[in-house]
Write a protein that holds these residues in place. Sequence first.
Motif, PDB file in Angstrom:
ATOM      1  N   GLY C  96       0.802  -1.275   0.117  1.00  0.00           N
ATOM      2  CA  GLY C  96      -0.072  -0.249   0.221  1.00  0.00           C
ATOM      3  C   GLY C  96       0.834   1.246   0.037  1.00  0.00           C
ATOM      4  O   GLY C  96       0.037   2.492   0.242  1.00  0.00           O
ATOM      5  N   SER C  97       2.142   1.376  -0.258  1.00  0.00           N
ATOM      6  CA  SER C  97       2.767   2.627  -0.537  1.00  0.00           C
ATOM      7  C   SER C  97       4.077   2.465  -1.154  1.00  0.00           C
ATOM      8  O   SER C  97       4.439   1.261  -1.519  1.00  0.00           O
ATOM      9  CB  SER C  97       3.017   3.112   0.926  1.00  0.00           C
ATOM     10  N   HIS C  98       4.555   3.465  -1.329  1.00  0.00           N
ATOM     11  CA  HIS C  98       6.126   3.576  -2.144  1.00  0.00           C
ATOM     12  C   HIS C  98       7.142   2.597  -1.063  1.00  0.00           C
ATOM     13  O   HIS C  98       8.160   2.393  -1.399  1.00  0.00           O
ATOM     14  CB  HIS C  98       6.592   4.883  -2.233  1.00  0.00           C
ATOM     15  N   LYS C  99       6.609   2.590   0.091  1.00  0.00           N
ATOM     16  CA  LYS C  99       7.897   2.184   0.963  1.00  0.00           C
ATOM     17  C   LYS C  99       8.467   0.823   0.387  1.00  0.00           C
ATOM     18  O   LYS C  99       9.572   0.634   0.898  1.00  0.00           O
ATOM     19  CB  LYS C  99       7.313   1.967   2.540  1.00  0.00           C
ATOM     20  N   ILE C 100       7.534   0.108   0.062  1.00  0.00           N
ATOM     21  CA  ILE C 100       8.100  -1.389  -0.274  1.00  0.00           C
ATOM     22  C   ILE C 100       9.248  -1.316  -1.344  1.00  0.00           C
ATOM     23  O   ILE C 100       9.969  -2.395  -1.366  1.00  0.00           O
ATOM     24  CB  ILE C 100       6.863  -2.516  -0.606  1.00  0.00           C
ATOM     25  N   CYS C 196      16.485   1.139   6.770  1.00  0.00           N
ATOM     26  CA  CYS C 196      16.109   2.638   7.025  1.00  0.00           C
ATOM     27  C   CYS C 196      14.903   2.863   6.066  1.00  0.00           C
ATOM     28  O   CYS C 196      15.028   2.556   4.715  1.00  0.00           O
ATOM     29  CB  CYS C 196      17.146   3.631   6.853  1.00  0.00           C
ATOM     30  N   GLY C 197      13.945   3.620   6.786  1.00  0.00           N
ATOM     31  CA  GLY C 197      12.559   3.884   5.890  1.00  0.00           C
ATOM     32  C   GLY C 197      12.641   5.008   5.019  1.00  0.00           C
ATOM     33  O   GLY C 197      11.371   5.314   4.432  1.00  0.00           O
ATOM     34  N   SER C 198      13.386   6.007   5.135  1.00  0.00           N
ATOM     35  CA  SER C 198      13.311   7.087   4.293  1.00  0.00           C
ATOM     36  C   SER C 198      14.610   7.338   3.908  1.00  0.00           C
ATOM     37  O   SER C 198      15.636   6.936   4.598  1.00  0.00           O
ATOM     38  CB  SER C 198      12.375   8.355   5.156  1.00  0.00           C
ATOM     39  N   ALA C 199      14.917   8.505   3.349  1.00  0.00           N
ATOM     40  CA  ALA C 199      16.192   9.180   2.695  1.00  0.00           C
ATOM     41  C   ALA C 199      16.827  10.057   3.736  1.00  0.00           C
ATOM     42  O   ALA C 199      17.011  10.911   3.466  1.00  0.00           O
ATOM     43  CB  ALA C 199      15.741   9.695   1.509  1.00  0.00           C
ATOM     44  N   GLY C 237       5.190  15.979  -4.405  1.00  0.00           N
ATOM     45  CA  GLY C 237       4.991  15.165  -3.397  1.00  0.00           C
ATOM     46  C   GLY C 237       5.351  15.649  -1.875  1.00  0.00           C
ATOM     47  O   GLY C 237       5.729  16.568  -1.722  1.00  0.00           O
ATOM     48  N   CYS C 238       4.671  14.810  -1.023  1.00  0.00           N
ATOM     49  CA  CYS C 238       4.973  14.766   0.098  1.00  0.00           C
ATOM     50  C   CYS C 238       6.306  14.658   0.695  1.00  0.00           C
ATOM     51  O   CYS C 238       6.909  13.657   0.414  1.00  0.00           O
ATOM     52  CB  CYS C 238       3.758  14.245   1.043  1.00  0.00           C
ATOM     53  N   VAL C 239       6.661  15.304   1.782  1.00  0.00           N
ATOM     54  CA  VAL C 239       8.069  15.111   2.184  1.00  0.00           C
ATOM     55  C   VAL C 239       7.857  14.911   3.911  1.00  0.00           C
ATOM     56  O   VAL C 239       7.398  15.843   4.445  1.00  0.00           O
ATOM     57  CB  VAL C 239       8.955  16.158   1.932  1.00  0.00           C
ATOM     58  N   GLY C 242      11.496  12.077   3.167  1.00  0.00           N
ATOM     59  CA  GLY C 242      11.581  12.666   1.775  1.00  0.00           C
ATOM     60  C   GLY C 242      12.090  11.502   0.698  1.00  0.00           C
ATOM     61  O   GLY C 242      12.312  11.907  -0.424  1.00  0.00           O
ATOM     62  N   SER C 243      11.476  10.240   0.931  1.00  0.00           N
ATOM     63  CA  SER C 243      12.004   9.333   0.240  1.00  0.00           C
ATOM     64  C   SER C 243      10.975   9.272  -1.033  1.00  0.00           C
ATOM     65  O   SER C 243      11.580   9.002  -2.418  1.00  0.00           O
ATOM     66  CB  SER C 243      11.920   7.953   1.066  1.00  0.00           C
ATOM     67  N   ASN C 244       9.686   9.371  -0.762  1.00  0.00           N
ATOM     68  CA  ASN C 244       8.685   9.308  -2.167  1.00  0.00           C
ATOM     69  C   ASN C 244       9.071  10.397  -3.048  1.00  0.00           C
ATOM     70  O   ASN C 244       9.327  10.221  -4.281  1.00  0.00           O
ATOM     71  CB  ASN C 244       7.493   8.990  -1.843  1.00  0.00           C
ATOM     72  N   ALA C 303       0.862  10.645   9.814  1.00  0.00           N
ATOM     73  CA  ALA C 303       2.022  10.140  10.588  1.00  0.00           C
ATOM     74  C   ALA C 303       3.082   9.892  10.041  1.00  0.00           C
ATOM     75  O   ALA C 303       4.354  10.460  10.795  1.00  0.00           O
ATOM     76  CB  ALA C 303       1.334   8.634  11.115  1.00  0.00           C
ATOM     77  N   GLY C 304       3.134   9.604   8.705  1.00  0.00           N
ATOM     78  CA  GLY C 304       4.381   9.355   8.037  1.00  0.00           C
ATOM     79  C   GLY C 304       5.367  10.694   7.670  1.00  0.00           C
ATOM     80  O   GLY C 304       6.387  10.709   7.199  1.00  0.00           O
ATOM     81  N   ILE C 305       4.563  11.788   7.938  1.00  0.00           N
ATOM     82  CA  ILE C 305       5.260  12.963   7.577  1.00  0.00           C
ATOM     83  C   ILE C 305       5.337  13.863   8.856  1.00  0.00           C
ATOM     84  O   ILE C 305       5.704  15.160   8.534  1.00  0.00           O
ATOM     85  CB  ILE C 305       4.648  14.011   6.150  1.00  0.00           C
ATOM     86  N   THR C 306       5.034  13.322   9.867  1.00  0.00           N
ATOM     87  CA  THR C 306       5.400  14.031  11.120  1.00  0.00           C
ATOM     88  C   THR C 306       6.800  13.764  11.790  1.00  0.00           C
ATOM     89  O   THR C 306       7.201  12.874  12.460  1.00  0.00           O
ATOM     90  CB  THR C 306       4.400  13.279  12.178  1.00  0.00           C
ATOM     91  N   LEU C 377       1.400   9.558  -5.393  1.00  0.00           N
ATOM     92  CA  LEU C 377       0.178   9.417  -4.689  1.00  0.00           C
ATOM     93  C   LEU C 377       0.788   8.103  -3.820  1.00  0.00           C
ATOM     94  O   LEU C 377       0.311   6.990  -4.417  1.00  0.00           O
ATOM     95  CB  LEU C 377      -0.801   9.086  -5.449  1.00  0.00           C
ATOM     96  N   CYS C 378       1.373   8.365  -2.704  1.00  0.00           N
ATOM     97  CA  CYS C 378       2.378   7.393  -2.162  1.00  0.00           C
ATOM     98  C   CYS C 378       1.842   6.430  -1.335  1.00  0.00           C
ATOM     99  O   CYS C 378       2.565   5.419  -0.926  1.00  0.00           O
ATOM    100  CB  CYS C 378       3.636   8.077  -1.752  1.00  0.00           C
ATOM    101  N   GLY C 379       0.449   6.457  -1.073  1.00  0.00           N
ATOM    102  CA  GLY C 379      -0.065   5.541  -0.045  1.00  0.00           C
ATOM    103  C   GLY C 379      -1.501   5.590  -0.019  1.00  0.00           C
ATOM    104  O   GLY C 379      -2.099   6.466  -0.133  1.00  0.00           O
TER     105      GLY C 379
HETATM  106  C1  LIG Z   1       2.011   6.981   2.621  1.00  0.00           C
HETATM  107  C2  LIG Z   1       3.276   7.688   3.198  1.00  0.00           C
HETATM  108  N1  LIG Z   1       3.476   8.474   2.495  1.00  0.00           N
HETATM  109  C3  LIG Z   1       4.600   9.285   2.900  1.00  0.00           C
HETATM  110  C4  LIG Z   1       5.475   9.059   3.853  1.00  0.00           C
HETATM  111  C5  LIG Z   1       6.682   9.813   4.158  1.00  0.00           C
HETATM  112  O1  LIG Z   1       7.877   9.412   3.944  1.00  0.00           O
HETATM  113  P1  LIG Z   1       8.822   9.881   2.987  1.00  0.00           P
HETATM  114  O2  LIG Z   1       8.905  11.225   2.926  1.00  0.00           O
HETATM  115  O3  LIG Z   1      10.213   9.106   3.192  1.00  0.00           O
HETATM  116  O4  LIG Z   1       8.521   9.572   1.397  1.00  0.00           O
HETATM  117  C6  LIG Z   1       5.002   7.817   4.645  1.00  0.00           C
HETATM  118  C7  LIG Z   1       5.993   7.383   5.618  1.00  0.00           C
HETATM  119  O5  LIG Z   1       5.498   6.705   6.554  1.00  0.00           O
HETATM  120  C8  LIG Z   1       4.005   7.089   4.251  1.00  0.00           C
HETATM  121  O6  LIG Z   1       3.599   6.118   5.121  1.00  0.00           O
END
Ligand SMILES: Cc1ncc(COP(=O)(O)O)c(C=O)c1O
Lengths: 267, 267, 397, 397
Positions: C96-100, C196-199, C237-239, C242-244, C303-306, C377-379
């Motif tokens: 469900g997201s770019h994380k994989i 590590c989960g992000s850049a 993109g959201c940061v 900052g990985s996506n 949560a992922g951008i906090t 649209l990363c998640g």
């Molecule tokens: C759906 C989603 N978008 C964005 C992020 C933010 O991470 P990143 O900035 O590394 O893309 C996360 C992190 O958990 C996430 O789950």
Amino acid sequence: MSERLDKIFKSPAPKTKLVSYFVGCYPTPEISLELIKEAIDNGVSILEIGYCTSEASAEGPIIKAAHDHVLNNGHNLKDIIKLVKDIRDYNQDVGIVLMGYIANLYKYPISKFVDDIKVAGADAVLVVDAPHELKEENQLREALNSNGLSLIKLAAPTTDDNRLKDIVDIASGFLYQVNVSGVTGVKSANEIDVTNFVKRIRNLTDIPICSGFGIKSPEDAKKMANSGCNGVIVGSAFVKYIQDNIENKDLPQSLGNLVKNFTEELK
Amino acid sequence: MSERLDKIFKSPAPKTKLVSYFVGCYPTPEISLELIKEAIDNGVSILEIGYCTSEASAEGPIIKAAHDHVLNNGHNLKDIIKLVKDIRDYNQDVGIVLMGYIANLYKYPISKFVDDIKVAGADAVLVVDAPHELKEENQLREALNSNGLSLIKLAAPTTDDNRLKDIVDIASGFLYQVNVSGVTGVKSANEIDVTNFVKRIRNLTDIPICSGFGIKSPEDAKKMANSGCNGVIVGSAFVKYIQDNIENKDLPQSLGNLVKNFTEELK
Amino acid sequence: MTKNSLKTGPDELGYYGEGDAAMGGMAVGETLMPALHELSKGFEEAIKDKEFLDEYTYYCKHYIGRPSPLYYAENLTKKLGGAKIFFKQEHLNHTGSHKINNSLFQVLLAKRMGKTHLICESGAGQHFSATAAVAAKFNMPLIGVMGDIDIKRVNQNIIKAKHYGAKLEAVPGTLKEAITSAIKIWSSNPEYAYICGSAVSSAPFPKLVAFAQSIIGKEIREQSMEQEGKIPDMIVGCVGGGSNFAGAIYEFLDEPNVKKIGVEASETAALSNGTPGIMQGMKTYMLQTDDGAKSLGGMSLGAGITYFSVGPMHSYLKDQKAVSYSSATDQEMLDAYKMIAQTEGICSALEPMAGAAEIIFRQAKDKPKDYIICLSLCGRGEKDLDTIQEHIGKDFE
Amino acid sequence: MTKNSLKTGPDELGYYGEGDAAMGGMAVGETLMPALHELSKGFEEAIKDKEFLDEYTYYCKHYIGRPSPLYYAENLTKKLGGAKIFFKQEHLNHTGSHKINNSLFQVLLAKRMGKTHLICESGAGQHFSATAAVAAKFNMPLIGVMGDIDIKRVNQNIIKAKHYGAKLEAVPGTLKEAITSAIKIWSSNPEYAYICGSAVSSAPFPKLVAFAQSIIGKEIREQSMEQEGKIPDMIVGCVGGGSNFAGAIYEFLDEPNVKKIGVEASETAALSNGTPGIMQGMKTYMLQTDDGAKSLGGMSLGAGITYFSVGPMHSYLKDQKAVSYSSATDQEMLDAYKMIAQTEGICSALEPMAGAAEIIFRQAKDKPKDYIICLSLCGRGEKDLDTIQEHIGKDFE
Ligand SMILES: Cc1ncc(COP(=O)(O)O)c(C=O)c1O
Ligand SMILES: Cc1ncc(COP(=O)(O)O)c(C=O)c1O
């Protein structure tokens, strides 16, 4: 083609026939018979005796509740046919139409069903979910016709003229003109729509037309009688009355009075 | 290179120096100074005075709790430097090492930090998260060296010989030999591992070696002293003692006794 | 790579840019330095190994379901009446997201390097559940660290990770506390692989994660060329770390005509409101007290951008004025969520709605109709449904 | 299509097969008959319209994310030590199951036919949320009917559908009650388009839904040829109404060498334990009382396969002995879920785990290593996490 139904519609009185729907064996086989006797005594021309199936797709909440009650009490098509016999024993003139869904007939199975209802004294069958496209409708219709019974066909507001022609071609006994799209006992019928619909059918056939769905009161019945139809069908209104007065010891008599209120308007 | 540290290690007694870590300003600047004075009076050779950052990545739960306490009280690196000055005013022989993370130094910023601690009387700095790969480490090291102060470098069990060579090349004051992988105050050091590690370092350098992490009791300290190191570093054990006795009016004196238990074993 | 390319960095020590202004680096304890160097070496070798890259590509396709579509958001475009908006549909990836993309890459790398145990941190739990899935697939035990505030709000990801066989380590706080704790666990077990989960974090993670995620931008280029005959005019993109966004823009870094906007949560907008500092392994923009003692920053619904800080590549790109960074409020994210659910039938995670808000409220309207904006649209939104219901549930009644 | 093909049926009246044994047909009230004929006509026209088919293909790719991968489940294969197992990854589709293939097709068809309002029923809520997404995308109001038992257990789908703008109509019961109610609502509004969620009900739905889902099998063929150089030896899928399985096998109906096994929930195994009957618009195998008055069947944990009846195509294929049908228990599904989560890192919906259980416990082990079994992995697990936790949550601690 049922001779009895033919005779009923040929008879000048009442001007408009009252066709009343009862859920067979509701609330019990005994009370059900009493109710129906009162209905007969108060001028009903044709009885529709409903048999039940759990997946009935045309019943509104009122009739569905009655169906569920009968199903839960374990009464099935066999009990309904027995009821028909009892009714016929009581009265030889009233029209009796078994009404329900193809599920039960298919399992009975159809040929035996026709034999049994003929013996019991029914005149016709109406199967809500058996359009002429269905093989089992064809089998049933043939078996009924060759036994002097009728398969009652329906015409709905959605039925266009082409399709209506096909339907009236095979209709027997009377045509059940469905006044509104939807399930039983919810929407109200509109006088003008019904009149136009009756006209549309009359252009194609001389078969008696009974107009049903959405007729809730004697006043409604009277209005609909003006549409040119030969009979009006009242179902949910009676079932609801029975439901609301189920604890009442005098229910059969008071239902009889209600039926009379209708028949008085239709004389 | 700090002359005071040099002198401490050149002095024959105590045989093994006690290097003790205190969280600066914990539990308050005043009590912190009292505690440290007692430590000095009871034979500590070198003080590591910890300054705090919220994202400290090498501290176990004991020291983390003390850090959080100081941070919540609003004391920062400036207060710690003031504490260093107070300590130096009290005693001119004890070694003073400021210990913490690069975050605070970078913001201070580094050149001013070195100026200020020199004035305050510190001898060295140890930055947990500033390996020689980090630009700010290079800047800090240069500034300290050119001011006659030392940057204490660490060697960990994971540090291989090649890397160890690079580290001892730039080490000054003493080498902080990390006994176990992990955070402070959790795992216990193993005597054989430590002895082998000291040997591995000794093969490459003559710089004094102080062995830290996982030394919890005077007995531990004595065992580690046998490893061939020049000093043993005790941190969490003292911080925990302070935490456990924080309400105690005689805390400085009783801490002094605890320190003495260690120094007695290291004479 | 040319000398003046924005793609050349970081250098061997993990620095983006030169001199005192350089961002990134390696600010970790000695215990982990050998592991980081080993990882750097392992990474540089692996990406020269065609077999390894083929393996990554294979699982991207079969396991993750790549390529993710580049979807023309026709209704949203019409509603806004300006630029032509496309969604890069990373939410359709497995888990469900770019994380994989990154979890897969790093776990394959760990396997290649002979690692047998994995650790990871997570904010939204997406990285945890993604890494747990991959860890199950490659049969490696995983410990995931998360803040208790996040654990509550993205509970489904925790349950999924558990079903995949991973262990959860809860710490008080959110993503930043999880990162600090994960590093502590790694320090105690330096033979483990830290996924590590992000850049973010120390080198080589920012480079390595951006590399793994750069598949997003490569696909955007191909798909946009194929579908539209040109590359996007703008990528948004959201940061968080900052990985996506890094993955979406990396491919286009040397193309200044492609405008790039990274959008942080306004409560933790390190790039808009922060200053350079060094924490959690890297020099980068961050929200911290003047004295550098404490990280700062409030709570976002995403949560992922906090996250009070940000990956160093973004700090560098900001300083180079190569990329713009803005921020979005909770209300803007919720409004964007609602609009996209109702116009496009996509239930998005809240994080990418920070990017969507930038497009909807600030970018799309005044652009010509042939101007192409691509949103990462990363998640997907399942993890956020409770939060969304709590805040704007009544809007949907 | 050849005369003796299993793909020729159904005939114009919706019958699969001939004579009294024919399955399917149109057993609905007169009010809906015109609508069904209109739909038949609309369908037959549409599938001859290249532009329409291209539109479907376009959204399959960009919106749904097709093709879904054909994934080699290497770990599961090794664990079982027999046949080579592949998953057709329909769970990666937008909205999380195969249902959207059909929702998209039918909504596009409704649009082409000038319809403006939609109704659907749903069991697991997958069809509701999928149809709601597509309805939002094509800007049509939707009413979805679900049983209250299902509403509780697959709550997330309800929330998503609501966010997409759909209205929920709750009725007591599960899928069968929802179907009956949906038909009642349609009867009251015959100008609406009824978006039927499985290959069930009156003609033309079984044919139409199988057509929409047949994209699954077409992709399986292509992908299997490309990846393995041959088509699968066996295709397995769960059967509720039978749409995902119909879609998976349709392509291979005339290839008897491809063994096909449809797996029902053991509590509602119409094909294994039922007899022919006529209910809910069709003649087919079903669980009902001998007198035909009542539908029967217990509750399965798989909400989407808790259905007392089955699509008529399957009844026909059973009678023809062209396809085998079996069933799986709750415990088998849960065991399969756990095994697949832990070996492959995939959190599946419970429904397809009926198919997985058949493979794991009864098919794979004694097969040669080059025997290819393909499972239709038709839904993701988020909707079932609460149920799974409740039943086997402690297994994961
Ligand atoms: C759906 C989603 N978008 C964005 C992020 C933010 O991470 P990143 O900035 O590394 O893309 C996360 C992190 O958990 C996430 O789950
Ligand atoms: C995930 C999933 N699988 C399978 C089914 C069963 O439907 P069918 O037999 O039509 O494929 C459903 C129905 O809701 C479902 O949601």
